[in-house]
Design a protein around this motif. Structure first.
Motif, PDB file in Angstrom:
ATOM      1  N   ASP A 186       0.839  -1.191   0.000  1.00  0.00           N
ATOM      2  CA  ASP A 186       0.000   0.000   0.000  1.00  0.00           C
ATOM      3  C   ASP A 186       0.880   1.249   0.000  1.00  0.00           C
ATOM      4  N   ALA A 187       2.008   1.167   0.672  1.00  0.00           N
ATOM      5  CA  ALA A 187       2.985   2.251   0.624  1.00  0.00           C
ATOM      6  C   ALA A 187       3.483   2.349  -0.823  1.00  0.00           C
ATOM      7  N   PRO A 188       4.142   3.399  -1.165  1.00  0.00           N
ATOM      8  CA  PRO A 188       4.530   3.554  -2.576  1.00  0.00           C
ATOM      9  C   PRO A 188       5.744   2.688  -2.969  1.00  0.00           C
ATOM     10  N   THR A 189       5.702   1.403  -2.622  1.00  0.00           N
ATOM     11  CA  THR A 189       6.799   0.511  -2.978  1.00  0.00           C
ATOM     12  C   THR A 189       6.285  -0.814  -3.534  1.00  0.00           C
ATOM     13  N   ILE A 190       7.151  -1.446  -4.307  1.00  0.00           N
ATOM     14  CA  ILE A 190       6.904  -2.790  -4.815  1.00  0.00           C
ATOM     15  C   ILE A 190       8.132  -3.621  -4.470  1.00  0.00           C
ATOM     16  N   GLY A 191       7.908  -4.765  -3.850  1.00  0.00           N
ATOM     17  CA  GLY A 191       8.995  -5.686  -3.550  1.00  0.00           C
ATOM     18  C   GLY A 191       9.005  -6.784  -4.599  1.00  0.00           C
ATOM     19  N   LEU A 192      10.115  -6.931  -5.281  1.00  0.00           N
ATOM     20  CA  LEU A 192      10.258  -7.986  -6.284  1.00  0.00           C
ATOM     21  C   LEU A 192      11.191  -9.055  -5.733  1.00  0.00           C
ATOM     22  N   VAL A 193      10.871 -10.310  -5.969  1.00  0.00           N
ATOM     23  CA  VAL A 193      11.743 -11.386  -5.485  1.00  0.00           C
ATOM     24  C   VAL A 193      12.910 -11.535  -6.447  1.00  0.00           C
ATOM     25  N   SER A 194      14.103 -11.676  -5.889  1.00  0.00           N
ATOM     26  CA  SER A 194      15.306 -11.641  -6.720  1.00  0.00           C
ATOM     27  C   SER A 194      15.385 -12.800  -7.704  1.00  0.00           C
ATOM     28  N   GLY A 195      14.730 -13.908  -7.401  1.00  0.00           N
ATOM     29  CA  GLY A 195      14.733 -15.029  -8.332  1.00  0.00           C
ATOM     30  C   GLY A 195      13.979 -14.770  -9.616  1.00  0.00           C
ATOM     31  N   SER A 196      13.174 -13.718  -9.656  1.00  0.00           N
ATOM     32  CA  SER A 196      12.402 -13.415 -10.862  1.00  0.00           C
ATOM     33  C   SER A 196      13.147 -12.498 -11.831  1.00  0.00           C
ATOM     34  N   PHE A 197      14.318 -12.003 -11.452  1.00  0.00           N
ATOM     35  CA  PHE A 197      15.091 -11.131 -12.338  1.00  0.00           C
ATOM     36  C   PHE A 197      15.806 -11.958 -13.410  1.00  0.00           C
ATOM     37  N   ASP A 198      15.924 -11.404 -14.612  1.00  0.00           N
ATOM     38  CA  ASP A 198      16.621 -12.095 -15.694  1.00  0.00           C
ATOM     39  C   ASP A 198      18.106 -12.263 -15.369  1.00  0.00           C
ATOM     40  N   GLU A 199      18.724 -11.199 -14.895  1.00  0.00           N
ATOM     41  CA  GLU A 199      20.154 -11.219 -14.569  1.00  0.00           C
ATOM     42  C   GLU A 199      20.296 -11.145 -13.057  1.00  0.00           C
ATOM     43  N   LYS A 200      20.330 -12.292 -12.428  1.00  0.00           N
ATOM     44  CA  LYS A 200      20.323 -12.382 -10.964  1.00  0.00           C
ATOM     45  C   LYS A 200      21.662 -12.045 -10.324  1.00  0.00           C
ATOM     46  N   ASP A 201      22.731 -12.037 -11.099  1.00  0.00           N
ATOM     47  CA  ASP A 201      24.067 -11.851 -10.544  1.00  0.00           C
ATOM     48  C   ASP A 201      24.501 -10.385 -10.485  1.00  0.00           C
ATOM     49  N   GLN A 202      23.565  -9.473 -10.556  1.00  0.00           N
ATOM     50  CA  GLN A 202      23.906  -8.056 -10.482  1.00  0.00           C
ATOM     51  C   GLN A 202      24.149  -7.657  -9.033  1.00  0.00           C
ATOM     52  N   LEU A 203      25.235  -6.978  -8.794  1.00  0.00           N
ATOM     53  CA  LEU A 203      25.625  -6.600  -7.435  1.00  0.00           C
ATOM     54  C   LEU A 203      24.544  -5.788  -6.725  1.00  0.00           C
ATOM     55  N   ALA A 204      23.808  -4.966  -7.455  1.00  0.00           N
ATOM     56  CA  ALA A 204      22.756  -4.126  -6.852  1.00  0.00           C
ATOM     57  C   ALA A 204      21.616  -4.960  -6.268  1.00  0.00           C
ATOM     58  N   LEU A 205      21.489  -6.231  -6.672  1.00  0.00           N
ATOM     59  CA  LEU A 205      20.422  -7.098  -6.179  1.00  0.00           C
ATOM     60  C   LEU A 205      20.858  -7.930  -4.972  1.00  0.00           C
ATOM     61  N   ARG A 206      22.104  -7.854  -4.604  1.00  0.00           N
ATOM     62  CA  ARG A 206      22.649  -8.664  -3.516  1.00  0.00           C
ATOM     63  C   ARG A 206      22.060  -8.247  -2.173  1.00  0.00           C
ATOM     64  N   PRO A 207      21.509  -9.197  -1.410  1.00  0.00           N
ATOM     65  CA  PRO A 207      20.939  -8.857  -0.100  1.00  0.00           C
ATOM     66  C   PRO A 207      21.988  -8.271   0.849  1.00  0.00           C
ATOM     67  N   LEU A 208      21.580  -7.234   1.570  1.00  0.00           N
ATOM     68  CA  LEU A 208      22.470  -6.576   2.522  1.00  0.00           C
ATOM     69  C   LEU A 208      22.086  -6.859   3.970  1.00  0.00           C
ATOM     70  N   THR A 209      20.843  -7.264   4.200  1.00  0.00           N
ATOM     71  CA  THR A 209      20.366  -7.556   5.554  1.00  0.00           C
ATOM     72  C   THR A 209      19.444  -8.776   5.515  1.00  0.00           C
TER      73      THR A 209
END
Length: 128
Positions: free
Chosen positions: A88-111
């Motif tokens: 409901d907040a102005p965000t969308i959470g996407l699961v990382s397994g659904s990305f075409d290029e999963k090995d992008q550093l920006a997608l790496r979990p930090l917490t």
């Protein structure tokens, strides 16, 4: 300089997305809702502002299941793939397994969220 773009979609390709810009709060989560929705002990998430995500596939927006007072889980109505959550907040959470290029550093979990809900045999190491 153009903004970074991330694309992905469901197993059958009916639902596709494009997320533009810097991902917010890439993280893993072991809450029971994430476990039940994914069928896994932990789910990896990447959050984007709602206006940074476009639904570009022939299926348009994913189907939604209202899972809490503040969010709906998103999935493909054709193949059932989990795509994330539309809050409901102005965000969308996407699961990382659904990305075409999963090995992008920006997608790496930090917490990691809800560490105490994970099975005791599951080890999660977030490396900075």
């Amino acid at each position: 300089m153009s903004e970074q773009q991330f694309e992905g979609g469901c197993l059958c390709g009916h639902i596709r997305f494009r997320a533009t810009g810097e991902p917010l709060r890439p993280h893993t989560c072991s809450c029971t809702m994430c476990q039940q929705h994914s069928g896994a002990p932990t789910l990896c998430w990447v959050i984007f502002p709602r206006d940074a995500v476009e639904w570009i596939g022939e299926g348009g927006m994913p189907a939604l299941y209202r899972s809490s007072d503040f969010s709906s889980r998103a999935f493909c109505p054709r193949c059932g793939s989990n795509l994330g959550a539309i809050d409901d907040a102005p965000t969308i959470g996407l699961v990382s397994g659904s990305f075409d290029e999963k090995d992008q550093l920006a997608l790496r979990p930090l917490t990691h969220s809800f560490d105490t809900s994970r099975p005791s045999w599951w080890s999660i190491d977030i490396v900075s």
